[in-house]
Design an enzyme around this catalytic site. Structure first.
Site, PDB file in Angstrom:
ATOM      1  N   CYS A 178      -5.125   9.595  -3.038  1.00 57.95           N
ATOM      2  CA  CYS A 178      -4.364   8.657  -2.206  1.00 57.95           C
ATOM      3  C   CYS A 178      -2.931   8.461  -2.704  1.00 57.95           C
ATOM      4  O   CYS A 178      -2.042   8.190  -1.912  1.00 57.95           O
ATOM      5  CB  CYS A 178      -5.050   7.290  -2.164  1.00 57.95           C
ATOM      6  SG  CYS A 178      -6.668   7.300  -1.416  1.00 57.95           S
ATOM      7  N   ARG A 204       0.673  -1.768   7.493  1.00 61.70           N
ATOM      8  CA  ARG A 204       1.244  -0.565   6.880  1.00 61.70           C
ATOM      9  C   ARG A 204       2.238   0.174   7.789  1.00 61.70           C
ATOM     10  O   ARG A 204       2.822   1.183   7.378  1.00 61.70           O
ATOM     11  CB  ARG A 204       0.114   0.413   6.478  1.00 61.70           C
ATOM     12  CG  ARG A 204      -0.843  -0.158   5.447  1.00 61.70           C
ATOM     13  CD  ARG A 204      -1.707   0.931   4.818  1.00 61.70           C
ATOM     14  NE  ARG A 204      -0.918   1.866   4.025  1.00 61.70           N
ATOM     15  CZ  ARG A 204      -1.404   2.978   3.453  1.00 61.70           C
ATOM     16  NH1 ARG A 204      -2.680   3.290   3.619  1.00 61.70           N
ATOM     17  NH2 ARG A 204      -0.630   3.770   2.742  1.00 61.70           N
ATOM     18  N   HIS A 212     -11.389   7.211   5.151  1.00 63.24           N
ATOM     19  CA  HIS A 212     -10.452   8.328   5.280  1.00 63.24           C
ATOM     20  C   HIS A 212     -11.196   9.591   4.839  1.00 63.24           C
ATOM     21  O   HIS A 212     -12.003   9.531   3.905  1.00 63.24           O
ATOM     22  CB  HIS A 212      -9.262   8.167   4.316  1.00 63.24           C
ATOM     23  CG  HIS A 212      -8.099   7.380   4.827  1.00 63.24           C
ATOM     24  ND1 HIS A 212      -7.371   6.538   4.010  1.00 63.24           N
ATOM     25  CD2 HIS A 212      -7.500   7.327   6.045  1.00 63.24           C
ATOM     26  CE1 HIS A 212      -6.384   6.009   4.711  1.00 63.24           C
ATOM     27  NE2 HIS A 212      -6.440   6.461   5.938  1.00 63.24           N
ATOM     28  N   ARG A 221      -9.643   5.656  11.023  1.00 61.04           N
ATOM     29  CA  ARG A 221      -8.195   5.526  11.027  1.00 61.04           C
ATOM     30  C   ARG A 221      -7.527   6.457  12.034  1.00 61.04           C
ATOM     31  O   ARG A 221      -7.049   6.017  13.067  1.00 61.04           O
ATOM     32  CB  ARG A 221      -7.635   5.764   9.623  1.00 61.04           C
ATOM     33  CG  ARG A 221      -8.127   4.747   8.583  1.00 61.04           C
ATOM     34  CD  ARG A 221      -7.573   3.374   8.851  1.00 61.04           C
ATOM     35  NE  ARG A 221      -8.007   2.384   7.885  1.00 61.04           N
ATOM     36  CZ  ARG A 221      -7.411   2.127   6.724  1.00 61.04           C
ATOM     37  NH1 ARG A 221      -6.343   2.804   6.368  1.00 61.04           N
ATOM     38  NH2 ARG A 221      -7.884   1.183   5.929  1.00 61.04           N
ATOM     39  N   ASP A 256       0.818  -1.223   0.000  1.00 59.87           N
ATOM     40  CA  ASP A 256       0.000   0.000   0.000  1.00 59.87           C
ATOM     41  C   ASP A 256       0.853   1.275   0.000  1.00 59.87           C
ATOM     42  O   ASP A 256       0.305   2.383   0.093  1.00 59.87           O
ATOM     43  CB  ASP A 256      -0.918   0.034   1.236  1.00 59.87           C
ATOM     44  CG  ASP A 256      -2.257  -0.680   0.994  1.00 59.87           C
ATOM     45  OD1 ASP A 256      -2.685  -0.792  -0.171  1.00 59.87           O
ATOM     46  OD2 ASP A 256      -2.869  -1.116   1.993  1.00 59.87           O
TER      47      ASP A 256
HETATM   48  N1  ARG Z   1      -5.360   0.086   1.133  1.00 54.22           N
HETATM   49  C1  ARG Z   1      -5.053   1.360   1.706  1.00 54.22           C
HETATM   50  C2  ARG Z   1      -5.571   1.420   3.124  1.00 54.22           C
HETATM   51  O1  ARG Z   1      -6.631   0.922   3.380  1.00 54.22           O
HETATM   52  C3  ARG Z   1      -5.639   2.455   0.881  1.00 54.22           C
HETATM   53  C4  ARG Z   1      -5.251   3.817   1.341  1.00 54.22           C
HETATM   54  C5  ARG Z   1      -5.874   4.883   0.548  1.00 54.22           C
HETATM   55  N2  ARG Z   1      -5.317   6.126   0.836  1.00 54.22           N
HETATM   56  C6  ARG Z   1      -6.003   7.244   1.114  1.00 54.22           C
HETATM   57  N3  ARG Z   1      -5.365   8.347   1.215  1.00 54.22           N
HETATM   58  N4  ARG Z   1      -7.302   7.198   1.305  1.00 54.22           N
HETATM   59  O2  ARG Z   1      -4.931   1.952   4.007  1.00 54.22           O
END
Ligand code: ARG
Length: 274
Positions: free
Chosen positions: A266, A97, A172, A143, A72
């Site tokens: 993203c 991550r 997000h 998040r 990612d």
């Molecule tokens: N697969 C990543 C996650 O879930 C995607 C992140 C997308 N990034 C963003 N800025 N919305 O963390």
């Protein structure tokens, strides 16, 4: 309706990460399904198209080296938040991550950004933080930790407007809202709590309001330089609204990165200098 104002672009500096190791090997948001096939060559072509658009607009683009095992990392928006040349590094919610934060920290250190903070609270960079003029809009709910909002405001010395996300598909802030220019945003109201909707309505009475279909198409995961707006071509209602407001719209296909729950914004981190 009043005539739409003349839009002007400001030169930007973006940080991107080539999707060399991009894959969908785990699921940490509702869009991800590791069993679904993903075309890595197409993902690269889609990423290159965004990079080429930015270069064509005259913006500066820097690149961070992708790290194997961090699929990612292509989503560079999550790595840090940079305002006035000051860098707040991310701290990721999911262990999958977590190691990305060190890679971004190393990049900024190597590139001479000495005013840098490693945070105490979870924050996923510009995924949840959207600098807008001299304030920062900050999402929480899935998040970033709400405690990160105070840390953010203290570090940058700017007012922070906390916004609560309530729909797991829009996990997000940058999946539900983007900044068009210093005092104009576009957003999808149903992604926010009622209280946050009131806040947005109050702050941005002229905001561009996206539909469910625009949001599902990831049209709000967009990048604006004040004139050019890059977003997914399937967000058709939003595209029409933006054109009417005087923006130059560049619709793109992001089919492969969407399989990880990401699109244009993203994969784009903005480095804001004083
Ligand atoms: N697969 C990543 C996650 O879930 C995607 C992140 C997308 N990034 C963003 N800025 N919305 O963390």
């Amino acid at each position: 309706m009043a005539e739409s104002p003349r839009r002007t672009a400001a030169k930007r500096h973006y940080l991107m990460c080539r999707p060399t190791h991009f894959e969908v090997s785990y699921a940490i948001n509702p869009w991800m399904n590791p069993d679904k096939p993903m075309d890595a060559d197409l993902a690269l072509a889609q990423w290159e198209r965004i990079r080429d658009l930015y270069l064509g607009f005259g913006h500066e683009v820097s690149f961070i080296e992708p790290v194997e095992g961090l699929p990612d990392m292509v989503f560079s928006a999550n790595g840090a938040t940079v305002v006035d040349g000051k860098v707040l590094i991310a701290k990721f919610r999911h262990r999958e991550r977590a190691a990305e934060a060190d890679a971004y920290r190393a990049w900024f250190e190597e590139h001479g950004y000495s005013d840098l903070k490693v945070p105490e609270y979870v924050n996923e960079g510009e995924g949840d933080f959207a600098p807008a003029g001299r304030r920062i809009l900050a999402g929480a709910g899935f998040r970033s930790d709400p405690g990160a909002h105070e840390e953010l405001g203290d570090f940058f010395g700017l007012p922070v407007v906390g916004l609560e996300l309530i729909d797991p598909r829009f996990y997000h802030l940058d999946t539900a809202l983007f900044v068009l220019d210093e005092d104009l945003v576009a957003y999808y109201p149903a992604a926010f709590s009622e209280e946050s909707r009131d806040v947005l309505r109050e702050l941005y009475p002229d905001a561009v309001i996206a539909t469910r279909q625009d949001a599902d198409a990831f049209g709000l995961n967009a990048v604006s330089d004040g004139l050019n707006v890059v977003l997914t071509e399937t967000a058709t209602h939003l595209i029409g609204e933006l054109r009417e407001r005087g923006f130059e719209v560049h619709g793109v296909d992001m089919s492969e990165l969407l399989k990880a729950g990401g699109a244009v914004k993203c994969i784009t981190q903005e480095i804001r200098r004083p």
